[in-house]
Write a protein that holds these residues in place. Structure first.
Motif, PDB file in Angstrom:
ATOM      1  N   LEU A  28       5.015 -16.005   2.367  1.00 44.18           N
ATOM      2  CA  LEU A  28       6.215 -16.106   1.349  1.00 44.18           C
ATOM      3  C   LEU A  28       6.011 -16.013   0.052  1.00 44.18           C
ATOM      4  O   LEU A  28       6.828 -15.241  -0.608  1.00 44.18           O
ATOM      5  N   PRO A  29       4.910 -16.427  -0.735  1.00 43.53           N
ATOM      6  CA  PRO A  29       4.919 -16.135  -2.106  1.00 43.53           C
ATOM      7  C   PRO A  29       5.015 -14.456  -2.326  1.00 43.53           C
ATOM      8  O   PRO A  29       5.311 -14.237  -3.675  1.00 43.53           O
ATOM      9  N   LEU A  30       4.296 -13.702  -1.571  1.00 46.98           N
ATOM     10  CA  LEU A  30       4.193 -12.269  -1.660  1.00 46.98           C
ATOM     11  C   LEU A  30       5.429 -11.802  -1.517  1.00 46.98           C
ATOM     12  O   LEU A  30       6.050 -10.863  -2.331  1.00 46.98           O
ATOM     13  N   ARG A  31       6.490 -12.325  -0.502  1.00 48.43           N
ATOM     14  CA  ARG A  31       7.798 -11.871  -0.247  1.00 48.43           C
ATOM     15  C   ARG A  31       8.655 -12.342  -1.473  1.00 48.43           C
ATOM     16  O   ARG A  31       9.412 -11.342  -1.845  1.00 48.43           O
ATOM     17  N   ILE A  32       8.432 -13.413  -2.092  1.00 45.07           N
ATOM     18  CA  ILE A  32       8.970 -13.929  -3.180  1.00 45.07           C
ATOM     19  C   ILE A  32       8.761 -12.856  -4.401  1.00 45.07           C
ATOM     20  O   ILE A  32       9.767 -12.377  -5.436  1.00 45.07           O
ATOM     21  N   LEU A  33       7.467 -12.543  -4.598  1.00 45.16           N
ATOM     22  CA  LEU A  33       7.115 -11.669  -5.473  1.00 45.16           C
ATOM     23  C   LEU A  33       7.904 -10.173  -5.433  1.00 45.16           C
ATOM     24  O   LEU A  33       8.239  -9.642  -6.452  1.00 45.16           O
ATOM     25  N   LEU A  34       7.819  -9.779  -4.241  1.00 40.79           N
ATOM     26  CA  LEU A  34       8.519  -8.417  -3.849  1.00 40.79           C
ATOM     27  C   LEU A  34      10.007  -8.546  -4.303  1.00 40.79           C
ATOM     28  O   LEU A  34      10.614  -7.641  -4.927  1.00 40.79           O
ATOM     29  N   LYS A  72      13.540  -4.682   0.641  1.00 45.99           N
ATOM     30  CA  LYS A  72      13.562  -4.545   2.041  1.00 45.99           C
ATOM     31  C   LYS A  72      12.135  -5.336   2.562  1.00 45.99           C
ATOM     32  O   LYS A  72      12.007  -6.021   3.604  1.00 45.99           O
ATOM     33  N   LYS A  73      11.162  -4.948   1.787  1.00 47.62           N
ATOM     34  CA  LYS A  73       9.790  -5.437   2.192  1.00 47.62           C
ATOM     35  C   LYS A  73       9.750  -7.060   2.076  1.00 47.62           C
ATOM     36  O   LYS A  73       9.274  -7.673   2.916  1.00 47.62           O
ATOM     37  N   ALA A  74      10.459  -7.631   1.127  1.00 47.85           N
ATOM     38  CA  ALA A  74      10.509  -8.766   0.765  1.00 47.85           C
ATOM     39  C   ALA A  74      11.121  -9.537   2.012  1.00 47.85           C
ATOM     40  O   ALA A  74      10.878 -10.873   2.359  1.00 47.85           O
ATOM     41  N   ALA A  75      12.233  -9.138   2.606  1.00 46.91           N
ATOM     42  CA  ALA A  75      12.726  -9.594   3.730  1.00 46.91           C
ATOM     43  C   ALA A  75      13.615 -10.981   3.467  1.00 46.91           C
ATOM     44  O   ALA A  75      13.478 -11.955   3.996  1.00 46.91           O
ATOM     45  N   LEU A  76      14.213 -10.912   2.332  1.00 46.12           N
ATOM     46  CA  LEU A  76      14.630 -12.357   1.774  1.00 46.12           C
ATOM     47  C   LEU A  76      16.269 -11.852   1.762  1.00 46.12           C
ATOM     48  O   LEU A  76      17.046 -12.701   0.706  1.00 46.12           O
ATOM     49  N   GLY A  77      16.718 -10.798   1.866  1.00 44.36           N
ATOM     50  CA  GLY A  77      18.091 -10.451   1.521  1.00 44.36           C
ATOM     51  C   GLY A  77      17.932  -9.175   0.650  1.00 44.36           C
ATOM     52  O   GLY A  77      17.262  -9.099  -0.188  1.00 44.36           O
ATOM     53  N   ILE A  78      19.098  -8.249   0.654  1.00 39.82           N
ATOM     54  CA  ILE A  78      19.130  -7.018  -0.026  1.00 39.82           C
ATOM     55  C   ILE A  78      20.211  -6.993  -0.995  1.00 39.82           C
ATOM     56  O   ILE A  78      21.227  -7.798  -0.917  1.00 39.82           O
ATOM     57  N   THR A  79      20.390  -6.008  -1.768  1.00 37.58           N
ATOM     58  CA  THR A  79      21.667  -5.845  -2.602  1.00 37.58           C
ATOM     59  C   THR A  79      22.825  -6.019  -1.908  1.00 37.58           C
ATOM     60  O   THR A  79      22.726  -5.222  -0.816  1.00 37.58           O
ATOM     61  N   PRO A  80      23.780  -6.421  -2.285  1.00 30.68           N
ATOM     62  CA  PRO A  80      25.021  -6.315  -1.569  1.00 30.68           C
ATOM     63  C   PRO A  80      25.457  -4.859  -1.043  1.00 30.68           C
ATOM     64  O   PRO A  80      26.056  -4.679  -0.076  1.00 30.68           O
ATOM     65  N   PHE A 104       5.192   2.987   1.717  1.00 25.56           N
ATOM     66  CA  PHE A 104       4.909   1.502   1.479  1.00 25.56           C
ATOM     67  C   PHE A 104       5.204   0.646   3.001  1.00 25.56           C
ATOM     68  O   PHE A 104       6.081   0.170   3.138  1.00 25.56           O
ATOM     69  N   SER A 105       4.457   1.107   4.075  1.00 22.71           N
ATOM     70  CA  SER A 105       4.717   0.972   5.425  1.00 22.71           C
ATOM     71  C   SER A 105       4.152  -0.614   5.771  1.00 22.71           C
ATOM     72  O   SER A 105       4.381  -0.956   6.945  1.00 22.71           O
ATOM     73  N   PHE A 106       3.766  -1.351   4.759  1.00 17.50           N
ATOM     74  CA  PHE A 106       3.200  -2.564   5.172  1.00 17.50           C
ATOM     75  C   PHE A 106       4.105  -3.656   5.326  1.00 17.50           C
ATOM     76  O   PHE A 106       5.495  -3.499   5.137  1.00 17.50           O
ATOM     77  N   GLU A 107       3.867  -4.802   6.060  1.00 18.62           N
ATOM     78  CA  GLU A 107       4.720  -5.927   6.342  1.00 18.62           C
ATOM     79  C   GLU A 107       4.065  -7.310   6.034  1.00 18.62           C
ATOM     80  O   GLU A 107       2.806  -7.111   6.206  1.00 18.62           O
TER      81      GLU A 107
END
Length: 202
Positions: A101-107, A22-30, A94-97
């Motif tokens: 992009l590299p951090l989002r990919i890592l998450l 969710k924090k990555a904001a790149l899509g979540i599990t189906p 984990f309330s951070f946003e």
């Protein structure tokens, strides 16, 4: 490890995997895409609350299909509620946003194996599946269809509903993205790895 401890630890780990993605904001599990899409459209209810409602809907579907009130099915109610509150608690911790992009990919990369670990622990505890997975297994058993095929159809159904909701209301995709496809392809593989590492499954 005690089966009940393993089961609760599995739920906590799986919830943590959801939060990372969710924090990555790149899509979540189906399986989480529909609750997240509903949360995006109607944020008055938290992701955890939508997850609880989703689990309840799946339990009701199981009861309709099986036409019996099995104790194992009814126990999915407190499990779903606990899991939903776990997600909200971890989102609060984990309330951070981040827009980096590299951090989002890592998450995202971390979220996939963490989710797989949670599922592996739950499966190995051999108590009960969370209701969305329980619904898939019920449909497979009652209608005598291959579990893998029903699982794919179920995942595609949740994703399709999420896409329709987000595009029709928000005109953009948030719950369904590249991470959704990645998790659909890779979570199952990480489960196998965790089973070999932790439970010595062949």
């Amino acid at each position: 490890m005690n089966r009940y401890v393993k089961y609760v630890l599995g739920l906590c780990t799986m919830a943590f995997g959801v939060v990372l993605m969710k924090k990555a904001a790149l899509g979540i599990t189906p399986i989480t895409s529909l609750p997240l899409a509903l949360n995006e459209v109607l944020p008055a209810l938290s992701l955890g609350n939508w997850t609880i409602l989703f689990h309840i809907l799946c339990i009701l579907a199981i009861l309709v299909i099986t036409r019996k009130f099995a104790i194992k099915t009814l126990l999915m109610f407190p499990v779903g509620i606990f899991f939903g509150y776990l997600i909200d608690f971890m989102l609060w911790v984990f309330s951070f946003e981040t827009d980096v992009l590299p951090l989002r990919i890592l998450l995202l990369v971390l979220g996939i194996p963490v989710s797989g670990l949670g599922v592996a622990l739950i499966n190995n505890a051999d108590l009960m599946l969370p209701s969305p997975d329980g619904l898939i297994r019920t449909i497979s058993s009652v209608y005598r269809k291959p579990y893998a095929k029903v699982k794919i159809i179920g995942d595609c159904t949740w994703v399709a509903c999420a896409v329709i909701i987000e595009l029709s209301v928000l005109h953009r995709l948030q719950a369904v993205h590249v991470g959704t496809a990645a998790s659909a392809l890779l979570v199952g593989q990480t489960i196998k790895v965790w089973n070999k590492l932790l439970f010595h499954d062949s």
